[in-house]
Design an enzyme around this catalytic site. Structure first.
Site, PDB file in Angstrom:
ATOM      1  N   HIS A  24       0.836  -1.207   0.000  1.00 44.27           N
ATOM      2  CA  HIS A  24       0.000   0.000   0.000  1.00 44.27           C
ATOM      3  C   HIS A  24       0.869   1.255   0.000  1.00 44.27           C
ATOM      4  O   HIS A  24       0.676   2.158  -0.830  1.00 44.27           O
ATOM      5  CB  HIS A  24      -0.900  -0.026   1.245  1.00 44.27           C
ATOM      6  CG  HIS A  24      -1.711   1.215   1.451  1.00 44.27           C
ATOM      7  ND1 HIS A  24      -3.050   1.277   1.184  1.00 44.27           N
ATOM      8  CD2 HIS A  24      -1.363   2.458   1.905  1.00 44.27           C
ATOM      9  CE1 HIS A  24      -3.501   2.492   1.460  1.00 44.27           C
ATOM     10  NE2 HIS A  24      -2.492   3.228   1.915  1.00 44.27           N
ATOM     11  N   GLU A  25       1.818   1.311   0.928  1.00 40.30           N
ATOM     12  CA  GLU A  25       2.666   2.503   1.036  1.00 40.30           C
ATOM     13  C   GLU A  25       3.582   2.655  -0.172  1.00 40.30           C
ATOM     14  O   GLU A  25       3.968   3.780  -0.515  1.00 40.30           O
ATOM     15  CB  GLU A  25       3.490   2.444   2.325  1.00 40.30           C
ATOM     16  CG  GLU A  25       2.662   2.451   3.599  1.00 40.30           C
ATOM     17  CD  GLU A  25       1.717   3.636   3.702  1.00 40.30           C
ATOM     18  OE1 GLU A  25       2.034   4.703   3.141  1.00 40.30           O
ATOM     19  OE2 GLU A  25       0.655   3.486   4.335  1.00 40.30           O
ATOM     20  N   HIS A  28       1.899   4.903  -2.665  1.00 37.36           N
ATOM     21  CA  HIS A  28       2.074   6.325  -2.357  1.00 37.36           C
ATOM     22  C   HIS A  28       3.491   6.783  -2.684  1.00 37.36           C
ATOM     23  O   HIS A  28       3.697   7.843  -3.290  1.00 37.36           O
ATOM     24  CB  HIS A  28       1.803   6.571  -0.866  1.00 37.36           C
ATOM     25  CG  HIS A  28       0.378   6.403  -0.459  1.00 37.36           C
ATOM     26  ND1 HIS A  28      -0.677   6.945  -1.153  1.00 37.36           N
ATOM     27  CD2 HIS A  28      -0.174   5.748   0.616  1.00 37.36           C
ATOM     28  CE1 HIS A  28      -1.808   6.648  -0.542  1.00 37.36           C
ATOM     29  NE2 HIS A  28      -1.532   5.915   0.534  1.00 37.36           N
TER      30      HIS A  28
END
Length: 434
Positions: A24-25, A28
């Site tokens: 997920h990170e 980003h």
């Protein structure tokens, strides 16, 4: 041995959880760097740092509590109206705003003026914030496809598990026949346990839903049924009865407590592990996404029952909200089941896929401090600026998301309280698999 397998199941889930968070990170991080935003930190977990290493301008690390993760971007919020960071206010609500704005400007270095998050165009900020949940969605789809097409899922098949001796309306909820009940069409036609139905009324039946639908629309007709028995095929003839049977929804599932008048053959279908093709997998995943959205909408209504399960004597419903501790317990139970290792692995992957789907939907809620809240702020800024341009008014400038931080703290507080409630319920009255 059982305890060891239970612990192993929890460890497997913990590793999968860390990978999901890191993934997920990474969404980003990669998009932020793509658009030239400086990212001082990329961390998996919270609390004390267990390990870290600095590469280039970013510190990569793992923290002690694996309950989330984050990347830190320079300039998440714009400066105040005067263009500077002011002293902290005595007002608690205003102080929250100023604290958030100060944190956004930590570690600001010469040259960072053009590398701050808020200076990027709204569409770029939307991409950066959406990339994290999107990575969870991609991972969920990949994991679901692995199970559906690689392992298969448990479902009803076209193999006969048992033959009903008579016609009984399903709405009557009884198992024994009365003298007045007519023989079932399957019994009269000579159908037997373990027969595999390969064709019905001249149409191939490769799955249960197809066969079930064909039976339901054939009330009153005498149809040929091709079955495979002991390696040979033979044709039976059955006059399909009309009966009250369970209503089906658009996805082929049964609607509890609802019945319709339709064709009835009179046998129970055996269950088995069946691999899905790509089209069937897409349909299945679409239905599950719809179910997940419905569950998210219904979440507030489930809190009273969850409270009763945690602090009262209420039962823990199978569809009750479940947290990380509950999911870990489930994976521990999966590891102790007396089933083939391939099916244990498939169930592990399923739990992890469902977790990633939940992460995607949850993070897309348009509330701060979730990713969806930042996306909503960027979209609102874009709308304001475009309206101003059309009306030939001055550019209103960046939308100050920091002003919404008091709301974000309230939302975060609600999430924390809910998380604690789920945690207590997962410990004292956990969801169990059968």
């Amino acid at each position: 041995m059982t305890t060891l397998m239970f612990i192993l199941g929890i460890v497997v889930f913990a590793v999968g959880l860390l990978v999901s968070i890191a993934w997920h990170e990474l969404g980003h991080l990669s998009t932020a760097k793509l658009f030239g935003i400086r990212v001082p930190q990329y961390m998996v977990g919270f609390g004390p740092t267990v390990w870290s290493r600095k590469k280039g301008e970013t510190e990569y690390g793992i923290k002690a509590i694996p309950l989330g993760g984050y990347i830190r971007m320079i300039g998440m919020f714009p400066p105040d109206d005067s263009g500077r960071i002011t002293a902290r206010s005595t007002s608690p609500w205003r102080g929250m705003i100023e604290d958030a704005r100060s944190a956004a400007f930590e570690e600001l270095r010469p040259g960072d003026e053009t590398r701050m998050f808020y200076t990027r165009k709204p569409w770029k900020r939307v991409i950066v914030m959406f990339a994290g949940p999107f990575m969870n969605l991609v991972l969920a789809i990949g994991l679901f496809l692995t199970v559906l097409m690689g392992f298969g899922i448990q479902q009803q098949t076209t193999t006969v598990a048992s033959v009903s001796p008579c016609v009984i309306a399903q709405s009557e909820h009884r198992d024994s026949c009365k003298k007045s009940d007519p023989a079932s069409p399957a019994e009269a036609a000579g159908m037997k346990k373990r027969d595999k139905i390969v064709a019905f009324d001249g149409k191939p039946t490769r799955d249960w839903n197809t066969l079930s639908d064909l039976i339901r629309v054939s009330a009153g007709k005498t149809v040929p049924i091709v079955v495979e028995r002991d390696g040979k095929q033979l044709t039976l003839h059955a006059k399909i009865a009309t009966n009250m049977v369970a209503k089906k929804d658009s996805g082929g599932g049964y609607v509890e407590g609802r019945y319709v008048k339709a064709g009835f053959l009179g046998f129970s279908a055996a269950t088995g592990v069946v691999k899905q093709d790509f089209g069937e997998s897409v349909t299945w995943m679409t239905d599950r996404v719809g179910d997940a959205v419905d569950s998210l909408v219904a979440l507030p209504g489930k809190i009273p029952a969850l409270w009763d399960a945690a602090f009262g004597d209420g039962p823990r419903e199978p569809d009750s909200p479940m947290g990380i501790v509950g999911a870990a317990r489930v994976t521990g139970e999966i590891a102790t089941l007396d089933i083939p290792a391939s099916q244990q692995l498939a169930m592990f992957v399923f739990v992890l896929a469902g977790f990633n789907l939940s992460l995607f939907l949850f993070n897309m809620l348009p509330l701060l401090p979730l990713d969806g809240g930042h996306i909503a702020g960027a979209l609102w800024e874009s709308l304001r600026r475009n309206v101003a341009r059309v009306l030939r008014r001055p550019d209103p400038g960046p939308f100050d998301v920091a002003k919404l931080m008091p709301v974000a703290y309230v939302v975060a507080g609600i999430f924390v309280c809910f998380t604690v409630l789920v945690l207590i319920a997962d410990v004292v009255n956990p969801v169990k698999i059968s």
